[in-house]
Write a protein that holds these residues in place. Structure first.
Motif, PDB file in Angstrom:
ATOM      1  N   GLU A 179     -43.917  15.211  15.239  1.00 36.86           N
ATOM      2  CA  GLU A 179     -44.243  15.070  13.814  1.00 36.86           C
ATOM      3  C   GLU A 179     -43.905  16.343  13.041  1.00 36.86           C
ATOM      4  O   GLU A 179     -43.960  16.357  11.813  1.00 36.86           O
ATOM      5  N   GLU A 180     -43.578  17.399  13.771  1.00 39.15           N
ATOM      6  CA  GLU A 180     -43.334  18.706  13.149  1.00 39.15           C
ATOM      7  C   GLU A 180     -41.849  19.075  13.107  1.00 39.15           C
ATOM      8  O   GLU A 180     -41.502  20.235  12.918  1.00 39.15           O
ATOM      9  N   LEU A 227     -48.981  23.903  19.037  1.00 38.96           N
ATOM     10  CA  LEU A 227     -49.025  23.179  17.768  1.00 38.96           C
ATOM     11  C   LEU A 227     -49.727  23.978  16.676  1.00 38.96           C
ATOM     12  O   LEU A 227     -49.682  23.602  15.501  1.00 38.96           O
ATOM     13  N   ARG A 256     -40.984  23.069  11.747  1.00 42.33           N
ATOM     14  CA  ARG A 256     -41.523  22.871  10.395  1.00 42.33           C
ATOM     15  C   ARG A 256     -40.546  23.327   9.318  1.00 42.33           C
ATOM     16  O   ARG A 256     -40.453  22.716   8.262  1.00 42.33           O
ATOM     17  N   ILE A 305     -42.853  25.211  17.035  1.00 38.48           N
ATOM     18  CA  ILE A 305     -43.366  24.452  15.898  1.00 38.48           C
ATOM     19  C   ILE A 305     -42.982  25.124  14.584  1.00 38.48           C
ATOM     20  O   ILE A 305     -42.662  24.457  13.591  1.00 38.48           O
ATOM     21  N   LYS A 339     -37.428  20.749   9.348  1.00 37.07           N
ATOM     22  CA  LYS A 339     -37.691  19.345   9.013  1.00 37.07           C
ATOM     23  C   LYS A 339     -37.277  18.969   7.596  1.00 37.07           C
ATOM     24  O   LYS A 339     -36.549  17.983   7.397  1.00 37.07           O
TER      25      LYS A 339
END
Length: 377
Positions: free
Chosen positions: A334-335, A299, A309, A305, A312
């Protein structure tokens, strides 16, 4: 599915990122034979980084006569991408495989790496990506700087090329003779660790032993790097010893920042910028990424990740296919990561599963493809 991007990291000790892309592509084409599948193997800065970039965007490998880790004559290389960007992996001139069992971190040099950088600049490259990793050196990048024109002077005012064991003999540094070929050249350094230059988590203490340094040599190398940092701060006015990544590759991160004022950034960001990921991903239906093990450390911005990112805000779903799944990975959702799947189908230790990895990757990808297709994708 009309367009799928593949952006996996290597699975250390089992499969390279290029191999993984090949397996993923083969499995996906069984389900969607008409799909456009774009492979972007991820370079981590170490050995194989040049080839990964060339596979991702094309270009050519350029051979360069240079010095090896012990100053021996050898043939190094860099990659030249279609847009004129050059990619240098320091392992090509200062890598551990080049020294074999003769590991003496206090005697090895990065001089050849500087020769590769200089050759790329002289050939007209206006941007040079330098990958750190897999080095046999601990010279704080002094060898590289010397090859590029920086003068290291001893107490008698004589110029010499320092190695890890002689950095304490540097009395002054003259940076005024840096090669004019570097003027106007953007130098970006790929660095995926955040170790400082010195101390218990520094270059010598953490990485020295794997380069042949015993306890006494580690202490010497650490002291010498601190001395180099002191002289750099005094003579060049740059305090770089504690920047994240300064301790990478025997202090090469420090050297790139101190002598070349290079920006240190994560490998995944460098790769995604270079291949123009945002443009490629904008109209993609799906992105597959992966790494050997995803856990809470991932993370902090590792490959999975990093891809999530970037994807997204584009609204493109990202699936992570990994070797193993550790604890604390919930934050990945969430990423930008939509699903995480392990290829370790038998739930066996890595010492056993590593030999099955290619077959397990293939079957996992085929299973995912069948599942997605039956959902109507």
């Amino acid at each position: 599915m009309k367009k799928i991007l593949l952006v996996p990291d290597s699975f250390k000790g089992t499969m390279s990122s290029t191999e993984i892309c090949s397996i993923m592509k083969e499995a996906l084409l069984k389900a969607w034979p008409e799909a456009e599948i774009i492979s972007i193997p991820v370079a981590d800065g170490g050995e194989g980084s040049v080839d990964a970039f060339l596979t991702a965007v094309g270009g050519q490998r350029v051979s360069v006569p240079c010095q090896g880790p012990y100053g021996e004559a050898m043939e190094g290389f860099y990659g030249l991408l279609p847009d004129g960007t050059a990619v240098v992996e320091m392992a090509a001139a200062a890598g551990l495989p080049l020294v074999g069992e003769n590991r003496q971190a206090h005697k090895t040099t990065t001089y050849g790496v500087g020769q590769l950088i200089l050759a790329a600049a002289q050939a007209g490259a206006k941007k040079i990506i330098v990958g750190l990793g897999g080095s046999a050196t601990n010279d704080g990048g002094a060898g590289t700087a010397a090859a590029l024109g920086v003068r290291f002077l001893n107490s008698d005012g004589e110029a010499f090329v320092p190695v890890g064991g002689t950095l304490d003999q540097v009395a002054s540094i003259d940076g005024s003779a840096l090669s004019p070929a570097l003027q106007g050249v953007e130098i970006v350094t790929m660095c995926d660790i955040d170790n400082p230059l010195c101390g218990p988590t520094g270059a010598s203490a953490v990485f020295g032993p794997q380069k042949g340094a015993d306890e006494a040599t580690v202490a010497l190398l650490d002291k010498n790097l601190a001395h180099l940092a002191d002289v750099v701060a005094r003579d060049l006015g740059r305090e770089c010893r504690n920047i994240p990544g300064a301790g990478a590759a025997g202090g090469m991160g420090f050297g790139m920042a101190a002598f070349l004022q290079s920006r240190l950034q994560p490998g995944i960001e460098t790769v995604l910028d270079t291949v123009r990921f945002d443009d490629l991903a904008r109209d993609a239906d799906l992105i597959f990424t992966g790494e050997g093990k995803i856990d809470s450390q991932s993370l902090r911005g590792k490959v999975v990740i990093g891809v999530g990112r970037r994807a997204k805000p584009l609204g493109v779903p990202v699936v992570a296919v990994v070797g193993d799944i550790g604890d604390g990975v919930e934050g990945a959702y969430e990423e930008g990561i939509c699903g995480i799947f392990s290829i370790n189908r038998l739930a066996i230790p890595f010492s056993e599963s590593r030999f099955r990895s290619p077959a397990d990757m293939r079957l996992t990808m085929e299973n995912l493809a069948v599942f997605l297709k039956r959902l109507g994708h």
